[in-house]
Design an enzyme around this catalytic site. Structure first.
Site, PDB file in Angstrom:
ATOM      1  N   LYS A 192       0.833  -1.200   0.000  1.00 35.40           N
ATOM      2  CA  LYS A 192       0.000   0.000   0.000  1.00 35.40           C
ATOM      3  C   LYS A 192       0.872   1.256   0.000  1.00 35.40           C
ATOM      4  O   LYS A 192       1.951   1.277   0.599  1.00 35.40           O
ATOM      5  CB  LYS A 192      -0.901  -0.034   1.235  1.00 35.40           C
ATOM      6  CG  LYS A 192      -1.861   1.122   1.399  1.00 35.40           C
ATOM      7  CD  LYS A 192      -2.664   0.943   2.686  1.00 35.40           C
ATOM      8  CE  LYS A 192      -3.539   2.130   2.993  1.00 35.40           C
ATOM      9  NZ  LYS A 192      -4.275   1.969   4.270  1.00 35.40           N
ATOM     10  N   SER A 207      -8.822   2.757   4.178  1.00 40.92           N
ATOM     11  CA  SER A 207      -8.051   3.316   3.089  1.00 40.92           C
ATOM     12  C   SER A 207      -7.235   2.283   2.318  1.00 40.92           C
ATOM     13  O   SER A 207      -6.564   2.624   1.343  1.00 40.92           O
ATOM     14  CB  SER A 207      -7.098   4.385   3.640  1.00 40.92           C
ATOM     15  OG  SER A 207      -6.200   3.818   4.578  1.00 40.92           O
ATOM     16  N   SER A 229      -8.803   0.763   8.674  1.00 38.61           N
ATOM     17  CA  SER A 229      -8.478   0.692   7.247  1.00 38.61           C
ATOM     18  C   SER A 229      -8.020  -0.663   6.738  1.00 38.61           C
ATOM     19  O   SER A 229      -7.831  -0.832   5.534  1.00 38.61           O
ATOM     20  CB  SER A 229      -7.416   1.746   6.894  1.00 38.61           C
ATOM     21  OG  SER A 229      -7.968   3.028   6.967  1.00 38.61           O
TER      22      SER A 229
END
Length: 470
Positions: free
Chosen positions: A74, A151, A175
């Protein structure tokens, strides 16, 4: 390669590579070809590695339990040497370029994972969706008008679509668990201090954590075995585990004391679909021999939420300053909410910040007392059944943003504030076939118990065959 990740989790793929039934180059190149096709629809991966960068990843993934398994990291909280970590922001698109891997990424490579790219995130991870202006919105493979959450939505979308069996994810308020819930995946947020954030010391006053989203419980457990453990000078250390997390998935959890909630602490009633999901899961747990009763924890949810806002704003402002190295964001460099959070963070006093951190600690003590009586707390992961694109606005006012944020984090964020581990398990489905994650929380350091329970649930109510249509 089109079917491999539909039938094999990451550990199984690693075994194929070790047995020389699949070559690493064949695996990586075939996976990249499939990922590029999927990404045309999902917009989940922001950067694909190629050339020297890919060659180094392949060379590094030459041994370990995940030998040769393709993996994406990520664009938040983890650096990969030679590339920028954009944080989903135009302002950090090109600099700074990381001079070295972060500690967790170095451990991923030593475990055999081949990093083939970076996955999409909301700007600075502030939104529980993945719709940054820079990079564009990630689409759910379950339905094109929906977000996979955030996220860590880029990672979740590509794993849900079986582009790979697991992917890196981070969690500062939910997230990992929010996109796991919305995407039909398993996602566990570890205890504070379980996985080092080195070279940084902490994120969000200790609220930040990292691990992955995965199609199987055992992949997450095995990755935590790889990533767990401190680095010199870490500000936190989670209590030592008794054995390996992977071993925990192979044994029964015993008779657990389970409390469940039909609505958030201090919050509004839930959609009946979510209430039904909790009640059926509570019955399932009772049928498995666990002691189950309705019993919400007692903490000040409003104060905890306000403290989170203070910490998030202060961190946003300070981290922009530190990371930018003197550069000042221009008019179009940050999204509206990010800029407003930074401006609010500029005015946070030392006293305000300390009071917010102390609120985190009071919340942690309240949950600590609760887990003296119970082993597990059950609820839905989020207070919605789906997340249409555009539901959480980063381009308007803070009031609009916070209105969209509220139903996404009432069960998850308290775990970050208090540092306890929690997981989302895809056990239920809406009437129209969308996944519903059930949220399970344990006391600090209780990841072994959670993995053992998750493996039990995975066995009696498997989810791997429930795949999105895309």
């Amino acid at each position: 390669m089109n079917d491999l990740f539909a039938t094999h989790d990451a550990l199984a793929v690693g075994e194929l590579v070790k047995a020389r039934k699949v070559g690493v180059r064949e695996l990586v190149e075939g996976s990249l070809a499939r990922l590029r096709k999927l990404n045309a629809s999902l917009n989940a991966i922001t950067d694909f590695y190629e050339g020297e960068l890919l060659d180094k990843s392949v060379a590094a993934g030459s041994e370990g339990p995940f030998q040769g398994v393709p993996f994406v990291v990520k664009q938040l909280m983890a650096d990969c040497a030679g590339t920028p970590t954009t944080l989903g922001s135009k302002f950090f698109a090109k600099q700074p370029v990381a001079s070295a891997d972060s500690a967790a990424v170095a451990r991923m490579r030593r475990a055999g994972l081949v990093i083939v790219g970076r996955s999409n995130t909301s700007e600075f991870g502030l939104a529980p969706t993945t719709e940054p202006v820079f990079g564009g919105a990630t689409v759910s493979p379950w339905r094109k008008d929906l977000s996979p959450g955030g996220s860590s939505g880029g990672s979740a979308a590509v794993v849900a679509a079986r582009g790979m069996p697991m992917a890196h994810a981070t969690d500062g308020g939910g997230s990992i668990r929010i996109p796991a819930s919305l995407s039909g995946l398993f996602g566990l947020k570890p205890s504070r201090g379980r996985v080092s954030l080195a070279p940084i010391g902490e994120t969000l006053a200790g609220a930040g954590a990292q691990l992955c989203v995965s199609i199987s419980v055992r992949d997450s457990a095995a990755l935590l075995d790889v990533l767990a453990g401190g680095e010199p000078g870490d500000p936190y250390r989670a209590p030592a585990a008794e054995g390996t997390f992977l071993d925990a998935t192979q044994r029964e959890p015993g008779r657990l004391r389970v409390a469940f909630m039909r609505k958030p602490v201090g919050g509004a009633p839930l959609d009946p679909v979510l209430v039904g999901a909790v009640e059926r899961t509570a019955k399932l747990l009772a049928d498995l021999g666990h002691h189950v009763e309705e019993a919400p924890p007692d903490y000040d949810a409003a104060a905890t939420g306000a403290a989170f806002g203070t910490v998030m704003c202060a961190n946003t402002f300070t981290n922009i300053q530190i990371r930018a190295g003197g550069r000042v964001p221009g008019p179009g460099d940050l999204e509206s909410v990010t800029r407003l959070y930074a401006e609010r963070g500029r005015s946070v006093s030392a006293g305000d910040y300390i009071r917010a951190v102390q609120t985190f600690h009071r919340t942690g003590r309240a949950l600590g007392a609760f887990f003296e009586k119970y082993d597990v707390l059950l609820s839905p992961t989020i207070a919605r059944t789906s997340l249409p694109l555009g539901s959480v606005r980063m381009d308007g006012s803070l009031e609009q943003y916070e209105e969209g944020l509220a139903p996404m984090v009432p069960f998850t964020a308290v775990c970050n504030a208090s540092g306890v581990p929690a997981m989302s398990v895809p056990l239920e489905w809406t009437p129209d076939g969308l996944p519903i994650g059930l949220h399970f929380v344990g006391r600090l350091g209780a990841e072994e118990m959670l993995f053992s329970l998750a493996a039990q649930l995975e066995q009696v109510r498997p989810w791997r065959e429930r795949r999105p249509p895309l």
